[in-house]
Design an enzyme around this catalytic site. Structure first.
Site, short mmCIF file in Angstrom:
data_model
loop_
_atom_site.label_atom_id
_atom_site.label_comp_id
_atom_site.label_asym_id
_atom_site.label_seq_id
_atom_site.Cartn_x
_atom_site.Cartn_y
_atom_site.Cartn_z
N ASN A 82 -27.78 3.95 -41.74
CA ASN A 82 -27.88 3.07 -40.58
C ASN A 82 -28.61 3.72 -39.41
O ASN A 82 -29.21 3.05 -38.59
CB ASN A 82 -26.50 2.61 -40.12
CG ASN A 82 -25.47 3.72 -40.13
OD1 ASN A 82 -25.24 4.36 -41.16
ND2 ASN A 82 -24.87 3.96 -39.00
N ALA B 293 -22.83 -9.55 -43.76
CA ALA B 293 -23.79 -10.61 -43.44
C ALA B 293 -24.52 -10.41 -42.11
O ALA B 293 -25.67 -10.82 -41.97
CB ALA B 293 -23.06 -11.96 -43.41
N CYS C 128 -22.02 2.83 -33.55
CA CYS C 128 -20.58 2.98 -33.45
C CYS C 128 -20.21 4.23 -32.66
O CYS C 128 -19.11 4.35 -32.18
CB CYS C 128 -19.97 3.04 -34.85
SG CYS C 128 -20.51 1.66 -35.84
N1 PMP Z 1 -21.85 0.42 -43.42
C1 PMP Z 1 -23.03 0.56 -42.80
C2 PMP Z 1 -24.10 1.41 -43.41
C3 PMP Z 1 -23.25 -0.09 -41.58
O1 PMP Z 1 -24.41 0.05 -40.95
C4 PMP Z 1 -22.21 -0.89 -41.03
C5 PMP Z 1 -22.39 -1.62 -39.71
N2 PMP Z 1 -22.72 -0.77 -38.64
C6 PMP Z 1 -21.00 -0.99 -41.73
C7 PMP Z 1 -20.87 -0.32 -42.92
C8 PMP Z 1 -19.85 -1.79 -41.19
O2 PMP Z 1 -20.09 -3.14 -41.38
P1 PMP Z 1 -19.15 -4.26 -40.69
O3 PMP Z 1 -19.65 -4.39 -39.30
O4 PMP Z 1 -19.41 -5.48 -41.50
O5 PMP Z 1 -17.76 -3.81 -40.80
#
Ligand code: PMP
Length: 386
Positions: free
Chosen positions: A154, A203, A328
């Site tokens: 990410n 999604a 995050c």
């Molecule tokens: N895994 C990855 C690689 C992500 O980029 C994200 C979102 N930042 C997530 C998991 C978490 O996804 P969600 O927001 O649907 O919980």
């Protein structure tokens, strides 16, 4: 005067596609509980099954594998939790292997499980963020229960050799999970081709709604639900169906599949335009991640002697929205753990900015960023006492 808004934070989340909004507005009328046996329940269930098929087509997943969750965090947690339960039940395979640069929904789960006494090994990555296969080989053994490696990172966009890792792990009798959240809609993702047993996605990373995702589970592999309750999803995930969000995800999945090739090329072009422009107009910059194995829309750059948070705030004043480190982790002034794990110097890890493109970005927006960014970096470097 209209305010400029240039949204370059698509890895954090994406806006809803207009067709998704239209479909969700219609789906709001589908208020029947999809588990009800009457006509309104059946109508809702029909729409849900259509979405299930659309997601299955998008990731080339085996029949019966798609389980709806509240997102990728839940999907990731579910997989780790089910292996923890197997270990508790006395499985001889009592070790989990993952990597140092997973999303926090795995990294934090690992920290939690380690505190409770479970053995979890983190495979290191090289300076581009790619898993070092020799290290992965060393970590294999007949005590490994699960290997979990994300498909695309990410923060820096690095794509992992998940297919090779799955072959290796299966050879040692371990099960394999991949968090494919960031890869969906950007590179082809085939669960069959990757050969993984579990796959997570969300999604809101491909123009669908927030709070809905999928855990795809290959038939015959171990499973235990994270949520217990009603018999939704064949007992794999309890909780009343979120009709509207599931319909929205289905439409987003169809569009992502139809437009993948074109969109992937367009995102890479925008990313490269920005990278070349930054390298040409700003001295002493470091592009993080891998050149050869990178998600098309992700560009992560370190600007030595300029703090990431300051750059972000100055860009924000110009209407340009980006992230420092992972979304995050922003809000804190911690250096990026992904960059530190890739062996990037701590100063560079403090000064990194992630630009992440999406379907609504244009070349004009790249020009605007290239006009605003160089003076910001220059000013911050002049202010820097380091
Ligand atoms: N895994 C990855 C690689 C992500 O980029 C994200 C979102 N930042 C997530 C998991 C978490 O996804 P969600 O927001 O649907 O919980």
């Amino acid at each position: 005067m209209e305010q400029t808004i240039i949204y370059l934070d698509n890895n954090a989340t994406t806006p809803l596609h207009e067709d998704v909004i239209a479909a969700m507005n219609r789906a709001n009328e589908l208020y029947g509980n999809a588990s009800s046996m009457h006509a309104m329940g059946r109508e809702a269930m029909e729409a849900i099954e259509e979405s299930r098929q659309a997601v299955r087509d998008l990731i080339d997943a085996p029949e019966g594998s798609i389980v709806f969750t509240s997102g990728a965090s839940e999907a990731n947690n579910t997989v780790f939790n089910l292996f923890r339960e197997r270990i508790d039940l006395g499985s001889k395979r009592n070790r989990i292997v993952t990597t140092t640069i997973e999303h926090p929904s795995i990294i934090e789960m690992v920290a939690h499980l380690r505190e409770l006494g479970y053995t979890i090994d983190l495979c290191p990555v090289d300076h581009t963020g790619r898993v070092v296969m020799e290290e992965m080989e060393k970590l294999m053994g007949d005590d490994v229960a699960l290997v979990s490696v994300m498909l695309g990172n990410n923060e820096i966009g690095t794509i992992q050799p998940v297919k090779e890792i799955a072959l290796l792990a299966h050879h040692h009798g371990a099960y394999v999970h991949t968090d494919a959240t960031q890869a969906i809609g950007k590179i082809p993702v085939s669960m069959e081709e990757l050969g993984v047993d579990y796959l997570s996605l969300s999604a809101h990373k491909f123009y669908g709604p927030k709070g809905i995702g999928v855990l795809a589970i290959r038939k015959g592999v171990p499973f235990a639900p994270f949520f217990h309750g009603g018999h939704q999803e064949g007992g794999k995930r309890a909780g009343t169906y979120n009709n509207t969000a599931i319909v929205g995800m289905g439409v987003a999945a169809r569009i992502a599949r139809e437009e993948l090739e074109e969109e992937s090329a367009r995102l890479w072009k925008l990313r490269e335009m920005l990278r070349e422009g930054i390298e040409a107009s700003i001295p002493n910059v470091v592009v993080n991640g891998s050149r050869d194995y990178c998600l098309p829309g992700t560009l992560d750059v370190s600007f030595p002697r300029a703090e990431g948070e300051s750059i972000l705030l100055y860009l924000d004043l110009e209407g340009i929205m980006v992230s420092t480190g992972s979304a995050c982790a922003s809000g804190s002034l911690e250096p990026s753990y992904v960059l530190l794990a890739s062996g990037v110097d701590i100063e560079l890890a403090h000064g990194s900015i992630r630009f992440s493109f999406g379907r609504y970005n244009t070349e004009d927006e790249v020009h605007y960023v290239l006009e605003k960014l160089p003076p910001i970096i220059k000013r911050l470097r002049e202010m820097s006492i380091r």
